[in-house]
Design an enzyme around this catalytic site. Structure first.
Site, PDB file in Angstrom:
ATOM      1  N   GLY A 178       2.145   5.921  -4.232  1.00 15.47           N
ATOM      2  CA  GLY A 178       1.046   5.411  -5.011  1.00 15.47           C
ATOM      3  C   GLY A 178       0.189   4.781  -3.978  1.00 15.47           C
ATOM      4  O   GLY A 178      -1.104   4.464  -4.157  1.00 15.47           O
ATOM      5  N   CYS A 179       0.865   3.516  -3.611  1.00 16.69           N
ATOM      6  CA  CYS A 179      -0.106   2.837  -2.762  1.00 16.69           C
ATOM      7  C   CYS A 179      -0.753   3.323  -1.496  1.00 16.69           C
ATOM      8  O   CYS A 179      -1.870   2.904  -1.207  1.00 16.69           O
ATOM      9  CB  CYS A 179       0.691   1.476  -1.892  1.00 16.69           C
ATOM     10  N   THR A 180      -0.208   4.294  -0.963  1.00 16.81           N
ATOM     11  CA  THR A 180      -0.845   5.415  -0.194  1.00 16.81           C
ATOM     12  C   THR A 180      -2.345   6.131  -0.332  1.00 16.81           C
ATOM     13  O   THR A 180      -3.153   5.944   0.182  1.00 16.81           O
ATOM     14  CB  THR A 180       0.148   6.328   0.678  1.00 16.81           C
TER      15      THR A 180
END
Length: 179
Positions: free
Chosen positions: A70-72
């Protein structure tokens, strides 16, 4: 067998408690308030302060961990939309509790052209109400703040979905800056 059952129960309780803590919206920082100041190292080890972006719109986004799915996606969407964001007079800055070295690897791997700040003790995330603190484990909640050129909170986003978030930021920047 009983000890195993107790351990599973404890892990389940911690997971439920942690999820509830993660989902709670922040009431600490709200629209119209002065943005909490910060002083943090970026991925190159340079100290960055909120005042570095005075006179510009700032998208300050908190995210849990470098290089997680998700952060990527969230970081890559900001990367891909950075020209539109810059055209609106805004800059993007990511913050997590990961280290400077972790941020440097993450930024290089995904060609991120905006600063990632290392809030290793979680003080800045806490000041913005974006800290998930489970005692031995700390992470930033996925939250974003648009800070206006005078350093005031213009928009907040809690419980952010990484997909489509940068476009929502662009749409709100257009509205907020009257473009």
């Amino acid at each position: 067998m009983l000890i195993k059952l107790i351990m599973y129960g404890l892990v389940l309780w911690l997971a439920i408690w942690g999820y509830r803590q993660y989902q709670q919206p922040s009431n600490r920082v709200s629209v119209g308030m002065k943005a909490p100041d910060f002083k943090l190292p970026d991925a190159q080890g340079h100290t960055r302060r909120l005042a570095d972006w005075q006179g510009k719109w700032l998208i300050l986004y908190f995210y849990p961990r470098d290089d997680t799915p998700g952060c990527t996606r969230e970081a890559c969407h900001f990367r891909d939309d950075i020209q539109q964001i810059h055209a609106l007079g805004a800059e993007v800055v990511g913050v997590s509790v990961d280290s400077v070295a972790s941020h440097a690897d993450f930024a290089q791997k995904h060609r991120l052209s905006f600063p990632l700040l290392a809030d290793t003790n979680g003080q800045v995330a806490d000041a913005y109400g974006a800290l998930l603190n489970l005692g031995i484990l700390q992470a930033a909640k996925r939250m974003t703040f648009i800070i206006d050129p005078q350093g005031m909170i213009a928009q907040t986003y809690s419980n952010v979905n990484p997909d489509g978030h940068s476009q929502a930021i662009i749409d709100d920047l257009k509205r907020l800056s009257a473009f």
